[in-house]
Design an enzyme around this catalytic site. Structure first.
Site: not given
Ligand code: NAD
Length: 513
Positions: A269, A303
């Site tokens: 990720e 993010c």
């Protein structure tokens, strides 16, 4: 020696160890050999104040290897108790997190300098996600029985079983020091794997609290935390059977290379540069409020932060004005338990420098700081900032900023917005703001992003049933949420069982005829 006899049935349910003090329960089962090699210490500081709030060891490769060996001793029984046995432990952990919410928020506020409400997100999210996987992992991991094709029909029962990787390594960043570990540790444990967690060296204290919680409920010792920087993380990669990494794209590439060298699977990720597209038919007030939150929540260190905004020309000026007016009202600070501040500090000076560089680069190339545009001079705080008149020659539109800045660009129409939104190496998430939901969905399907929200931000993050994960350089193989989130920690095993009594002659056995 202790370890050999340890994984007995008595440790398999919470009830079995209930009477024993938690620490003792784990100590008794611990192998004789302990990890002792400590190279150096890492200081943890509150970036809002500079105060020293903790010290953790930078654990050596030998120490990591020893902890993983320990985990391997206990994993088979953890797998054997099945989803129902594991559910009990996970729900106990959920209770522990609920009981310690304020304490956990204190710890993570102290190591991040977050605003109080931002600090409370981690424990709340962790409670929800733990409950979700505790209750649903059994269903997600149940055997599947695909229909056999002829000539095996009515001859064989076919089964796909989900078997966990024995030891999963979870390596996490600093932006959500509890939620980022939990998001992967919990589904991995629910799958039946043992987990070694390596939190960011910038914020290791919350992860240590999670491990303390696991020990305090008396759970089997299938969760270990190792502290340290990149070298410790590399040692995790060297010793485990599967790596789940969350962090920068740069580090992700190094980890992928190391995993390929060992031929072990991994999921990544990574970074993002999430676009928001504001179409002329949107509710501009809602778009301005949503994008302010999407860009500035957690001081922009998310993010899936809104990192760039494309606005159709007819509503551009109004949007910029409304966005800036709202952002000017935000209160900045991080101290104490009072939820009186909106935007907290940045994680460290390095992060503050990146934000300053991006803003200065944009202004030098002709952008306007409509509000903000400077560090405050206190700790690592940076003013919530709206940049207007930006374009793709500026780093703020192409590189991940990870700070409290919202750059806004005027576009001619929907097609240009889509083209620019897709002009990125990243593909984590995106948002589309429009008065026409069908149009929003149509635009969503043209975007290169693992998740798209219409008229909202972060909804994907809280919709656990969805398989969230990045495209392009925002991720590889990482899907958390839903069945994918737990199955990624499993190897599929194909099992065939005869249905009919054994035949005299099987389909392909010798002699051929
Ligand atoms: P980072 O890549 O610097 O570090 C992440 C982790 O990797 C840390 O624990 C670090 O110690 C470890 N590490 C560093 N080098 C290593 C190596 N060679 N081998 C093994 N481990 C190593 O990232 P960061 O600065 O802590 O976090 C910010 C980044 O994380 C941003 O790019 C952000 O977008 C990303 N992020 C992504 C998601 C997502 O879900 N996609 C979520 C949160 C953060």
């Amino acid at each position: 020696k202790a370890a050999k006899s340890a994984p007995a049935a008595k440790s398999s349910t919470p009830a079995a160890t209930k009477s024993a003090p938690a620490a003792t329960a784990q100590k008794d089962r611990a192998p004789a050999r302990q990890a002792t090699a400590v190279v150096t210490d890492i200081e943890v500081r509150n970036p809002a104040t500079g105060e020293l709030v903790g010290t953790v060891p930078a654990e050596s490769a030998d120490a990591v290897a020893a902890k993983v060996r320990e985990l391997r001793l206990y994993q088979p029984e953890w797998e054997a108790i099945g989803p129902e046995g594991r559910k009990e432990w996970l729900l106990k952990l959920q209770d522990w997190i609920i009981d310690h919410t304020d304490h956990l928020a204190d710890v993570l506020q102290s190591e991040t300098g977050k605003a109080r409400v931002d600090a409370l997100i981690d424990p709340s999210f962790s409670v929800d996600l733990t409950g979700y996987y505790a209750r649903r992992a059994g269903k997600f991991l149940s055997d599947e029985h695909p229909s056999p094709h002829s000539p095996l029909a009515r001859v064989k029962k076919l089964t796909t079983a989900y078997r966990p990787y024995p030891v999963v390594g979870v390596i996490t960043p600093w932006n959500f020091p509890l939620a980022m570990p939990v998001i992967d540790v919990i589904p991995a444990l629910a799958a039946g794997a043992a987990v070694v967690l390596k939190p960011s060296e910038v914020t290791p204290l919350s992860a240590l609290e999670l491990a303390r919680g696991w020990a305090e409920i008396g759970a089997p010792p299938v969760l270990a935390v190792v502290t340290g920087a990149g070298e410790t993380g590399a040692a995790v990669v060297d010793n485990v059977d599967y790596v789940q990494f969350t962090g920068s794209t740069k580090t992700g590439k190094r980890i992928a290379a190391a995993c390929v060298e060992r031929l072990i699977p991994y999921s990544l990720e990574l970074g993002g540069k999430d676009p928001a597209i504001v179409l002329a038919d949107a509710d501009i007030d809602r778009a301005a409020y949503g994008i302010a939150f999407g860009g500035l929540f957690n001081a922009g260190q998310v993010c899936i932060s809104v990192e760039r905004v494309y606005v159709e020309a007819p509503v551009y000026d109004t949007f910029v004005e409304k966005l800036a007016a709202h952002v000017r009202e935000l209160r900045q600070g991080a101290d104490g338990r009072e939820p009186k501040y909106d935007v907290g500090a940045l994680a460290n000076d390095a992060q503050k420098s990146i934000v300053s560089d991006h803003v200065e680069d944009a202004i030098a190339k002709g952008a306007r700081a409509v509000t903000g545009g400077k560090a405050t001079g206190v700790g690592t705080f940076y003013q919530p900032t709206v940049l207007a008149d930006v374009d793709h020659s500026m780093s703020c539109m192409t590189e991940e900023t990870f700070g409290p800045t919202i750059p806004v660009m005027k576009v001619a129409d929907e097609a240009e917005a889509v083209r620019l939104a897709n002009d990125s190496i990243y593909g984590l998430s995106a948002s589309v703001w429009t008065g026409d939901k069908a149009r929003g969905e149509r635009v969503a399907r043209q975007l290169n992003a693992g998740a798209v929200n219409i008229n909202d931000v972060f909804a994907n993050m809280f919709s656990f049933a969805l398989p969230m994960g990045g495209w392009q350089q925002s991720g590889v193989g990482a899907r958390w949420g839903g069945a994918d989130g737990v199955r990624k920690y499993c190897r599929k095993q194909a099992i065939t069982v005869p249905i009919l009594p054994t035949q005299e002659k099987e389909l392909m056995w010798f002699p051929y005829n």
